[in-house]
Design an enzyme around this catalytic site. Structure first.
Site, mmCIF file in Angstrom:
data_model
loop_
_atom_site.group_PDB
_atom_site.id
_atom_site.type_symbol
_atom_site.label_atom_id
_atom_site.label_comp_id
_atom_site.label_asym_id
_atom_site.label_seq_id
_atom_site.Cartn_x
_atom_site.Cartn_y
_atom_site.Cartn_z
ATOM 1 N N ASN A 154 0.876 -1.669 -0.136
ATOM 2 C CA ASN A 154 -0.044 -0.246 -0.061
ATOM 3 C C ASN A 154 0.555 1.079 0.073
ATOM 4 O O ASN A 154 0.066 2.673 -0.631
ATOM 5 C CB ASN A 154 -1.002 0.000 0.927
ATOM 6 N N LYS A 177 12.561 -8.108 1.138
ATOM 7 C CA LYS A 177 11.396 -8.061 0.513
ATOM 8 C C LYS A 177 10.643 -7.534 0.355
ATOM 9 O O LYS A 177 9.179 -7.312 1.362
ATOM 10 C CB LYS A 177 10.888 -9.730 0.570
ATOM 11 N N PRO A 178 10.376 -6.489 -0.921
ATOM 12 C CA PRO A 178 8.660 -6.013 -0.854
ATOM 13 C C PRO A 178 7.982 -6.964 -1.430
ATOM 14 O O PRO A 178 8.114 -8.272 -1.542
ATOM 15 C CB PRO A 178 8.862 -4.769 -2.103
ATOM 16 N N GLY A 230 2.091 -5.509 7.102
ATOM 17 C CA GLY A 230 1.486 -6.139 6.665
ATOM 18 C C GLY A 230 0.735 -6.772 7.356
ATOM 19 O O GLY A 230 0.020 -5.981 8.286
ATOM 20 N N SER A 231 -0.783 -7.745 6.891
ATOM 21 C CA SER A 231 -1.719 -8.188 7.236
ATOM 22 C C SER A 231 -1.099 -8.516 8.830
ATOM 23 O O SER A 231 -0.349 -10.006 8.630
ATOM 24 C CB SER A 231 -1.928 -9.155 6.640
ATOM 25 N N GLU A 252 4.446 -4.528 11.999
ATOM 26 C CA GLU A 252 3.668 -3.756 12.494
ATOM 27 C C GLU A 252 2.017 -3.610 11.595
ATOM 28 O O GLU A 252 2.202 -3.932 10.330
ATOM 29 C CB GLU A 252 3.523 -2.159 11.414
ATOM 30 N N LEU A 253 0.874 -3.901 11.790
ATOM 31 C CA LEU A 253 0.064 -5.134 11.210
ATOM 32 C C LEU A 253 -1.679 -4.245 10.864
ATOM 33 O O LEU A 253 -1.449 -3.600 10.918
ATOM 34 C CB LEU A 253 -0.297 -6.069 12.030
ATOM 35 N N CYS A 286 -3.237 1.044 6.577
ATOM 36 C CA CYS A 286 -3.606 0.367 7.256
ATOM 37 C C CYS A 286 -4.125 1.574 9.027
ATOM 38 O O CYS A 286 -4.949 0.579 9.810
ATOM 39 C CB CYS A 286 -2.346 0.295 7.972
ATOM 40 N N GLU A 387 -11.318 -5.678 8.268
ATOM 41 C CA GLU A 387 -10.082 -4.843 8.745
ATOM 42 C C GLU A 387 -10.892 -3.966 6.355
ATOM 43 O O GLU A 387 -10.933 -5.077 5.973
ATOM 44 C CB GLU A 387 -8.953 -4.795 8.375
HETATM 45 P P1 NAP Z 1 -0.165 -9.304 3.081
HETATM 46 O O1 NAP Z 1 -0.631 -9.972 2.132
HETATM 47 O O2 NAP Z 1 0.544 -9.084 4.619
HETATM 48 O O3 NAP Z 1 2.233 -8.730 2.267
HETATM 49 C C1 NAP Z 1 2.999 -8.596 2.975
HETATM 50 C C2 NAP Z 1 4.230 -8.368 3.151
HETATM 51 O O4 NAP Z 1 4.085 -9.698 3.188
HETATM 52 C C3 NAP Z 1 4.293 -8.475 1.310
HETATM 53 O O5 NAP Z 1 5.679 -8.092 0.829
HETATM 54 C C4 NAP Z 1 3.667 -10.306 1.247
HETATM 55 O O6 NAP Z 1 5.086 -10.733 0.185
HETATM 56 C C5 NAP Z 1 4.112 -10.450 2.592
HETATM 57 N N1 NAP Z 1 4.342 -12.160 2.755
HETATM 58 C C6 NAP Z 1 3.299 -13.011 2.283
HETATM 59 N N2 NAP Z 1 3.031 -14.141 2.684
HETATM 60 C C7 NAP Z 1 4.209 -14.277 3.738
HETATM 61 C C8 NAP Z 1 4.880 -15.538 4.357
HETATM 62 N N3 NAP Z 1 3.903 -16.788 4.848
HETATM 63 N N4 NAP Z 1 6.048 -15.267 4.388
HETATM 64 C C9 NAP Z 1 6.925 -13.115 4.365
HETATM 65 N N5 NAP Z 1 6.582 -12.720 4.062
HETATM 66 C C10 NAP Z 1 4.994 -13.005 3.378
HETATM 67 O O7 NAP Z 1 -0.060 -7.281 2.782
HETATM 68 P P2 NAP Z 1 -0.437 -6.543 2.056
HETATM 69 O O8 NAP Z 1 -1.480 -6.867 1.664
HETATM 70 O O9 NAP Z 1 0.618 -5.933 0.575
HETATM 71 O O10 NAP Z 1 -1.074 -4.965 2.765
HETATM 72 C C11 NAP Z 1 -1.988 -4.931 3.840
HETATM 73 C C12 NAP Z 1 -1.642 -5.521 4.986
HETATM 74 O O11 NAP Z 1 -1.145 -4.069 5.929
HETATM 75 C C13 NAP Z 1 -3.276 -4.603 5.847
HETATM 76 O O12 NAP Z 1 -3.452 -5.247 6.770
HETATM 77 C C14 NAP Z 1 -2.804 -3.612 6.086
HETATM 78 O O13 NAP Z 1 -3.295 -2.426 7.787
HETATM 79 C C15 NAP Z 1 -1.388 -3.439 6.615
HETATM 80 N N6 NAP Z 1 -0.479 -2.618 6.989
HETATM 81 C C16 NAP Z 1 -0.081 -2.033 8.130
HETATM 82 C C17 NAP Z 1 0.554 -1.168 8.941
HETATM 83 C C18 NAP Z 1 0.901 -0.768 9.759
HETATM 84 O O14 NAP Z 1 1.899 -0.050 10.060
HETATM 85 N N7 NAP Z 1 0.223 -0.878 10.689
HETATM 86 C C19 NAP Z 1 1.277 -0.609 7.855
HETATM 87 C C20 NAP Z 1 0.744 -0.826 5.744
HETATM 88 C C21 NAP Z 1 -0.115 -1.601 5.951
HETATM 89 P P3 NAP Z 1 4.050 -10.841 -1.158
HETATM 90 O O15 NAP Z 1 3.247 -9.775 -1.468
HETATM 91 O O16 NAP Z 1 5.339 -11.321 -1.970
HETATM 92 O O17 NAP Z 1 2.457 -12.144 -0.962
#
Ligand code: NAP
Length: 484
Positions: A154, A177-178, A230-231, A252-253, A286, A387
């Protein structure tokens, strides 16, 4: 504006070199569904090479003075700003956000880098008064070691900077890793970092299979910490994996942020705040407002003002002039939004704006969703617990302050909250009552380099930003030195 990058970013950064890959994945423009280029489809093997390089580079990098490390960071920030327009165009194309938002995000990258370049110089230790004569009790702060950095789609540029800048300032080397949807902006930013003549192996980047890359980073004891944004779902996987070698984590979830609007609030200010927050980045934020709690007495006035503003938002490809809301990053995000809205409507929510996909010639069918206002929302609806992460504003009413605080806290998340009121005593009751890591009162802006952003409960562990964000990359070493 360039729309196809081909092989320009089809490489990993490992040990100071561009490593081309035999296997590549396409990166998709979310506005059109068309390919904009290729990036490597890396996995465990490449990640191990990157960890080897980072481990080798660590001792000499961590021994440099903070001032020398700051020199690289400041040079990096200058290069990012010099290339701002091209980076913003790439970010908008790859991620979908309006070009103006992308420009702001790239400026933010430089702001974070510059702030941490200076903050690294203030990583002070401590001398503690001794209990015995002839003793010195000292606390040193040291770089934690090699760190794994995993970023989401995002804010792929800003979040990268909030991790890379403090990691480098603290003296860590890293493997980044992006997200699979937004790897090119990460590779472009790292390329600017490498152009500063950063010592080989300090900064490494691998794209590809998330389970393999994440699993390899987690399993390797040389990686002393993982910083993940991420999530919550993936955060929990990483937490379980980290247990095996007691790896440090910053997580940071996800969030489920409420905004509470009281009858004494400045209503126009509240509407401005909600609009600015809720529809930024197509609602994929987020700390984006998930639920709007409005006092019954001002409910009608608020929904009318919101409906008027939401109906005229311009939805378009991020690169189109005047675009205010772009596409969602990919169809899986939109499908979730649609399911949540349908569930709410089935349970009685009234659609006052949007509430549907947008299907137009030239636009990727699965990614555009109309900015939506839902009224009459209540806690039986799924979207109050999940969310939404999309351009949907659900409105709930309340009458009693203590009850609305309980309703806001009735979630496993605790990332952000927002309150609009002019009553000072009420402000402090809300500040004490809301279970969140970040709270804005009479506004919705939270991100600054100097402030500690992070979640409580299932929204995370640790902080990004501020001196606390630097401490995340440092360990304490306590030394009891007996002199006589
Ligand atoms: P995501 O699906 O959890 O992905 C985030 C990162 O994790 C990506 O680089 C993804 O790679 C990687 N990933 C996925 N599975 C993994 C695994 N098993 N092991 C290691 N890495 C793995 O999240 P998203 O959809 O990109 O982002 C949305 C979420 O992020 C929302 O819940 C949002 O609230 C949260 N977020 C939180 C903050 C904060 O500051 N709290 C800020 C921004 C976003 P791939 O893309 O290759 O699958």
């Amino acid at each position: 504006m360039k729309t196809f990058y081909g092989n320009e970013y089809n490489f990993s950064w490992i040990d100071g070199k561009k490593i081309e890959s035999d296997h590549s994945s396409e990166v998709i423009n979310p506005a059109t569904g068309q390919s904009i280029g290729l990036v490597p489809d890396g996995g465990a093997k490449l990640t191990l090479r990157a960890i080897d390089a980072a481990a080798q580079a660590l001792p000499s990098w961590s021994k440099l003075t903070a001032g020398t490390r700051a020199g690289y960071l400041l040079d990096w920030a200058d290069r990012v700003i010099a290339d701002k327009e091209a980076l913003a165009q790439l970010l908008s194309l790859e991620q979908g956000k309006p070009l103006d938002e992308a420009r702001g995000e790239i400026e933010g990258v430089a702001v974070y880098i510059r702030w941490y370049a200076e903050e690294g110089k203030r990583a002070y230790g401590e001398i503690i008064p001794a209990s015995r004569p002839g003793q010195q009790l000292m606390v040193f702060r040291e770089a934690i070691g090699v760190v794994g950095l995993i970023t989401p789609a995002n804010f792929p540029a800003a979040i990268l900077a909030t991790k890379v800048a403090p990691a480098l300032a603290a003296g860590c080397s890293f493997v980044l890793k992006p997200a699979e949807q937004t790897p090119m902006i990460a590779i472009a930013l790292l390329s600017h970092l490498m152009a500063t003549q950063l010592p080989a192996g300090v900064a490494n980047l691998v794209t590809g299979n998330p389970e393999e890359i994440g699993g390899t980073l987690s399993a390797d004891p040389r990686v002393r910490k993982i910083s993940f944004t991420g999530s919550t779902e993936v955060g929990k996987i990483l937490m379980r994996q980290a247990a095996d070698n007691v790896k440090r984590l910053t997580l940071e979830l996800g969030g489920n942020a409420p905004v509470v609007v009281f009858p004494d609030a400045d209503l126009d200010k509240a509407v401005d705040g909600i609009m600015g927050n809720k529809f930024e980045n197509c609602g994929q934020v987020c700390n984006g407002i998930n639920l709007i709690y409005v006092h019954e007495d001002i409910h009608q006035a608020l929904v009318e003002k919101l409906a008027e503003r939401i109906k005229v938002l311009k939805v378009a490809a991020g690169s189109e002039p005047g675009c205010q809301v772009g596409p969602m990053i990919d169809p899986s995000y939109l499908n979730k939004v649609e399911t949540l809205v349908n569930d709410a409507v089935m349970k009685g929510a009234k659609v006052l704006a949007g509430g549907h996909r947008i299907v137009e010639d030239g636009y990727h069918v699965g990614n555009f969703y109309a900015p939506t206002l839902l009224d009459g929302v209540h806690e039986e609806m799924e979207l109050t617990r999940k969310e939404i992460f999309g351009p949907v504003a659900p409105v709930l009413t309340f009458t009693d302050e203590s009850v609305v605080i309980e309703r806001c806290n009735n979630t496993p998340y605790g990332l952000a909250g927002y309150v609009y009121t002019r009553d000072a005593a009420r402000m402090f009751r809300l500040i004490a009552g809301l279970e969140v890591g970040n709270l804005a009162v009479n506004g919705t802006s939270l991100a600054n380099p100097q402030t500690p952003f992070g979640g409580v409960k299932e929204s995370g562990i640790g902080r990004v930003g501020g001196r606390q964000g630097l401490e995340e990359y440092m360990e304490l070493k306590y030394v009891a030195l007996t002199l006589e």
